[in-house]
Motif scaffolding. Sequence first.
Motif, PDB file in Angstrom:
ATOM      1  N   UNK A   1      33.602  98.360  54.390  1.00  0.00           N
ATOM      2  CA  UNK A   1      33.572  98.850  53.047  1.00  0.00           C
ATOM      3  C   UNK A   1      32.749  97.785  52.021  1.00  0.00           C
ATOM      4  N   UNK A   2      33.231  96.725  52.267  1.00  0.00           N
ATOM      5  CA  UNK A   2      32.845  95.427  51.518  1.00  0.00           C
ATOM      6  C   UNK A   2      31.763  94.993  52.254  1.00  0.00           C
ATOM      7  N   UNK A   3      30.697  94.483  51.499  1.00  0.00           N
ATOM      8  CA  UNK A   3      29.586  94.018  52.456  1.00  0.00           C
ATOM      9  C   UNK A   3      28.880  93.060  51.559  1.00  0.00           C
ATOM     10  N   UNK A   4      28.566  91.770  51.967  1.00  0.00           N
ATOM     11  CA  UNK A   4      27.663  90.934  51.147  1.00  0.00           C
ATOM     12  C   UNK A   4      26.426  90.508  51.699  1.00  0.00           C
ATOM     13  N   UNK A   5      25.406  90.170  51.115  1.00  0.00           N
ATOM     14  CA  UNK A   5      23.967  89.484  51.757  1.00  0.00           C
ATOM     15  C   UNK A   5      24.021  88.319  51.029  1.00  0.00           C
ATOM     16  N   UNK A   6      23.432  87.391  52.062  1.00  0.00           N
ATOM     17  CA  UNK A   6      22.969  86.027  51.652  1.00  0.00           C
ATOM     18  C   UNK A   6      21.428  85.767  52.275  1.00  0.00           C
ATOM     19  N   UNK A   7      20.856  85.385  51.430  1.00  0.00           N
ATOM     20  CA  UNK A   7      19.309  85.188  51.815  1.00  0.00           C
ATOM     21  C   UNK A   7      19.201  83.553  52.301  1.00  0.00           C
ATOM     22  N   UNK A   8      18.609  83.103  53.290  1.00  0.00           N
ATOM     23  CA  UNK A   8      18.507  81.887  53.650  1.00  0.00           C
ATOM     24  C   UNK A   8      16.793  81.781  53.646  1.00  0.00           C
TER      25      UNK A   8
ATOM     26  N   UNK B   1      27.136  93.885  48.137  1.00  0.00           N
ATOM     27  CA  UNK B   1      26.669  95.315  48.230  1.00  0.00           C
ATOM     28  C   UNK B   1      27.545  96.337  48.501  1.00  0.00           C
ATOM     29  N   UNK B   2      28.742  96.108  48.126  1.00  0.00           N
ATOM     30  CA  UNK B   2      29.660  97.020  48.016  1.00  0.00           C
ATOM     31  C   UNK B   2      29.458  98.452  47.499  1.00  0.00           C
ATOM     32  N   UNK B   3      28.705  98.513  46.346  1.00  0.00           N
ATOM     33  CA  UNK B   3      28.651  99.775  45.726  1.00  0.00           C
ATOM     34  C   UNK B   3      27.128 100.421  46.317  1.00  0.00           C
ATOM     35  N   UNK B   4      26.446  99.964  47.224  1.00  0.00           N
ATOM     36  CA  UNK B   4      25.480 100.192  47.857  1.00  0.00           C
ATOM     37  C   UNK B   4      25.921 101.192  49.232  1.00  0.00           C
TER      38      UNK B   4
END
Length: 150
Positions: free
Chosen positions: A107-114, A129-132
Amino acid sequence: MRISNKNRAISYKRLFFLVSIIIALGALVLFLLDLTLYGIAAVGVFSLWYLYFHVADYQFIEYSDEDGKITLRFFKAVSFGSKSYHSIEFPQNILQNAHFENSVFGKLSDITFIVRTKRGIAEYPSVSLSAVPFDERKKMQESLFKILHR
């Protein structure tokens, strides 16, 4: 590909403020009726409501991977005061990795760019990205992995 969760972020914002107003008015009525203990309980309910939205960190997201660059614009959907707009933009060819972190059963998600820079590897701060919607998160993930494996 373009992804935007504008309508969903707006609905979360409206839900938060509507329920917050109802809880606040209920607490006010309870205090005016001299039901102090119930009024304090209503303030506690509001605190939990606010804490939930703070932990969920719903954000307006606009993602694009067109024209040879990756662009991610975002800001908190639920905030008090002025909005703090943020943007991440870099050429696709310097993307080293895109790390998706899921919690609370996805349900809760995050993205990290490297990314790869002239001075080495750099990591952008995580973006929620929780609201996506889940299917759009999957499309974003597939798109980024296609870019990585070129």
